[in-house]
Design an enzyme around this catalytic site. Structure first.
Site, PDB file in Angstrom:
ATOM      1  N   GLY A 205       0.881  -1.261   0.024  1.00 19.89           N
ATOM      2  CA  GLY A 205      -0.028   0.002   0.013  1.00 19.89           C
ATOM      3  C   GLY A 205       0.792   1.108  -0.049  1.00 19.89           C
ATOM      4  N   LEU A 231      -3.870  -5.833  -5.246  1.00 22.49           N
ATOM      5  CA  LEU A 231      -3.010  -4.641  -5.097  1.00 22.49           C
ATOM      6  C   LEU A 231      -1.659  -5.162  -4.563  1.00 22.49           C
ATOM      7  CD1 LEU A 231      -2.370  -1.755  -5.625  1.00 22.49           C
ATOM      8  CD2 LEU A 231      -3.167  -1.508  -3.200  1.00 22.49           C
ATOM      9  N   ASP A 232      -0.460  -5.034  -4.957  1.00 25.22           N
ATOM     10  CA  ASP A 232       0.726  -5.335  -4.529  1.00 25.22           C
ATOM     11  C   ASP A 232       0.816  -6.786  -4.335  1.00 25.22           C
ATOM     12  OD1 ASP A 232       1.351  -2.534  -4.682  1.00 25.22           O
ATOM     13  OD2 ASP A 232       0.896  -2.017  -2.600  1.00 25.22           O
ATOM     14  N   GLU A 233       0.217  -7.706  -4.904  1.00 26.83           N
ATOM     15  CA  GLU A 233       0.452  -9.059  -4.709  1.00 26.83           C
ATOM     16  C   GLU A 233       0.741  -9.760  -5.870  1.00 26.83           C
ATOM     17  OE1 GLU A 233      -2.452 -10.818  -2.099  1.00 26.83           O
ATOM     18  OE2 GLU A 233      -2.080  -9.418  -0.445  1.00 26.83           O
TER      19      GLU A 233
END
Lengths: 288, 288, 288, 288
Positions: A205, A231-233
């Protein structure tokens, strides 16, 4: 690998079975293909076989446009293979998406200009105008498409239209500070590379440097990954870290982090451009 | 690789030619060998082909003791190959040679005792008696063979006799502070692993921490290599480094260096034990 | 710092104000204390001043047992200081708590035995019996106190009684696989050092190597921290990392991680023993 | 440190004696200087005391232009001190000297343009014309002064004239591939920063990547140092390394090395610009 002769690359994965390597190498050999690089990997938990094989096209008995079909007939279909075929010597079209931070943009444009990467950069897209001067310095068309809550999907349609028009193969989010919608991401599976300013999965994040400071970590990092709808994964391509200490303010974490970000992002781009990367179940196999 | 079924490993090198990988994999496949790991490398300057291939012995159609001959007949001889055949599940005999510093000795014995490595350690040889207590703690026979200018070659004969008697396959110089004679080294080509306390080729010879301090380096290192008749110039297997600063006295360089030394040495030993290492012209290919 | 003469160390923090350094150094100087090391740090967000100052006791005009009072009177009380006074040359009593993994235990005992650390280890406590042989090898009393849901608090009372009896100053959780209760932790604030097998805050809790494998990270780490009542969230003392790849199975992540764990833990212990560590609001200032 | 208020910095060294810190801090305190950063170091082998102290100028009772004299009178002269006084908020003039490789030049100009460093770059000097386009892109005057055996000293006179004319405080050799003469170097003691493409003292001189390849090292590095009349032997400011393997050709060592070079050089420049660096007997003390 730093070669100049034209070659072809197959990235393969399939359920693990006996004899796959022998089959693939025999196929190439029988058609007069000289293998110049071969690497394989078996994921023993998933029982999946992965392979990257590169061979010279000079003297290869199958025409470029027929390789996929012949490989399918003779091997691929028999082993439930999923594969991708690439050829060296083709310059992919790469689009950059940026916001306000210039360091990754400068780094990419410097490499581009120096001929370090065999690519074309037909355009830069940004939701802010701050970096338009840099684009101008490097003579790259710059599209300013501001984004707010109301216009996001419409602007993304504009972005996609531009990317299609310029025949873009790879999108680099060089500290682009917007979250792409699922619709956008699905247009470019495993073709959008992001740089995140922490050693994921720590500090996902926004504001990871602030979080790193608060947590008092002794090491900060940066992570480059393919963008997925989580997100961000997305699958990690490259990560690196640098030691820090209590002496580092948030500002100095950011300063040290900028260098990490640009280097990690550029290494990830390099691997992608070399066709070194295979994605399976949210993890990457990087044949280097 | 962390496997339990018996397997065989071939480490091969030969002049680079078309079709070698296909030939080797076809040979294994034809004789019902399931390849579980394959890695190859071409040294493009030397035009040498390197390969490590591992396959399961269960179901393999050629008996262990005949593999060398059959491989030679069908392939090896035709490609001017040099190769070594290894089998997993055999515990090599490993001798330790030490002097006065205990850290590498403790580290190796701890791994041995914990079953981290599949080896036997039938003896420890030392030119000093300082570490005999540690050997006793771990119940390993300790041979104290003091060395001076006059008795060196005679004592080495003693050492070699002990090593032969105990059927030793690998000798580890765990901060052994004597230079082995050429005669000794030739008995064990690429079977003597040393740890040197600097990031070679910087600071060869004695007292590298003193030299590092004098030079004011910002990084110190350790290097593990096979011993050759050229002092500190044998093929490097593993190196690692750690940051230091003006705050580090020679004593604290030594303290930090000890941790490097033991970890780097143990990684080199691990690679050797996994049959990952090929030596060619004083360089190593490490298939990991 | 590697010194032999007796010295005293003050670790101080207080609200930042003008002139603090001058006051402290003037105090020491006026009483004939020769400062041999001084480091300070200002946390500019929290407006807190931190200082570590070490001076020679030879010739110092105030007796050891009066330093605290005199410092309080002349300086500490005027600046709302919180401080700790330490003397070199005193061997703290250190207790080890372990479960089943031997690598950190071996590493600590090897350093202890070699005289690398100026400590006493009067006892090892474990909830399993697996490592009692190692304790015996190193002649350290080993207390086996099995723990289950029902007896946990009672066994902890036993542990605390043993720790008090042996006058323990520092407790090292060397891969101790139980969560200490809040009651236990409060007995030893900033005196319990744990090693966690990930680069926290990534992968807290159990099985971080499995999680790292699943996430496909390119780097794994280890983190040493003081134990607080928030699990895996205590102040970080030291962290380090090592690169991994898709080739690493969970087992090989564990193998590489073990080396990280023992080195990171021992560095954290070193800093604690040197009185280099100040804790403020869940973060550490490490004066090295 | 990332501050905005004007401050002064003293970098001091002198023979180690009792009470120096107290004297200096008392001096600053008495004249109403608020110390915002203090770090000291004693080289115990050389018995030399080093100190960096920074204090706010707001409220300081001594005018900027009198600080040197007052410090000398009250302290410096009594302790045989050598010191330098710096003020923040002044933009030093920095000259870049380059040849044919663009990566360090691009990196420096990107940071300059982004305002990362508080400097002016009035000119770029090169012995080749290859990089003049980059200078033009960034609007920096570019002086092409070709060098051969016969004109070297004359061209250096030209260079020095340009540097003097532009009031240059710091010269950065950003892969400048000429050896500066002793005469040139003496004009700018500890004011010329070079980047060398190896982890010195390994592989000094030309072609370190070729040598690293030949030696088969597992790690390559880069080193930034002040230029002295001893080639590649000046005081090291910063070094860093990256892992490599047998897979790396000389070309890929160069590719990986470029990233190291530019980052290491920029960190060295940063330390110099922050007035963090003290040089003594060919070593640096870096207060960070």
């Amino acid at each position: 690998m730093d070669r100049t002769k034209p070659s072809a690359i197959l990235l393969i994965h399939c359920p693990d079975q006996k004899g796959i390597i022998a089959k693939v190498t025999e196929f190439l050999s029988r058609h007069k293909g000289n293998i110049i690089d071969l690497d394989e990997h078996v994921d023993e938990r998933e029982k999946i076989f992965f392979m990257r094989v590169e061979w010279e096209l000079d003297g290869f008995a199958i025409a470029r446009e027929e390789i996929n079909d012949r490989f399918n007939e003779e091997i691929g279909a028999h082993y439930q293979m999923v594969w991708k075929l690439h050829f060296t010597g083709q310059k992919p079209g790469v689009a950059l998406m940026v916001s306000k931070y210039p360091h990754c943009l400068y780094d990419i444009l410097s490499r581009y200009q120096s001929g370090e990467w065999e690519i074309e950069i037909p355009l830069i897209i940004s939701n802010h105008n701050d970096l338009s001067d840099i684009a101008a310095r490097f003579d790259i068309p710059f599209y300013h498409l501001p984004i707010n809550k109301d216009n996001k999907l419409a602007q993304e349609q504009q972005q996609i239209a531009l990317l299609k028009k310029h025949d873009v193969d790879l999108i680099i989010l060089a500290r682009y500070m917007q979250i792409l919608s699922g619709g956008f991401i699905k247009e470019y599976p495993n073709k959008i590379i992001n740089i995140h300013h922490s050693f994921l999965p720590a500090f996902p994040g926004a504001k990871p440097y602030h979080s790193a400071y608060q947590r008092g970590v002794k090491i900060i990092g940066a992570s480059s990954h393919y963008v997925t709808t989580e997100l961000d994964e997305g699958p990690l391509i490259e990560q690196d870290v640098v030691r820090v200490s209590h002496k580092d303010s948030i500002q100095s974490l950011m300063r040290k982090g900028r260098d990490l970000e640009k280097i990690v992002l550029s290494r990830a781009i390099w691997h992608h451009l070399q066709h070194n990367v295979l994605v399976f179940k949210n993890r990457t196999v990087i044949f280097e």
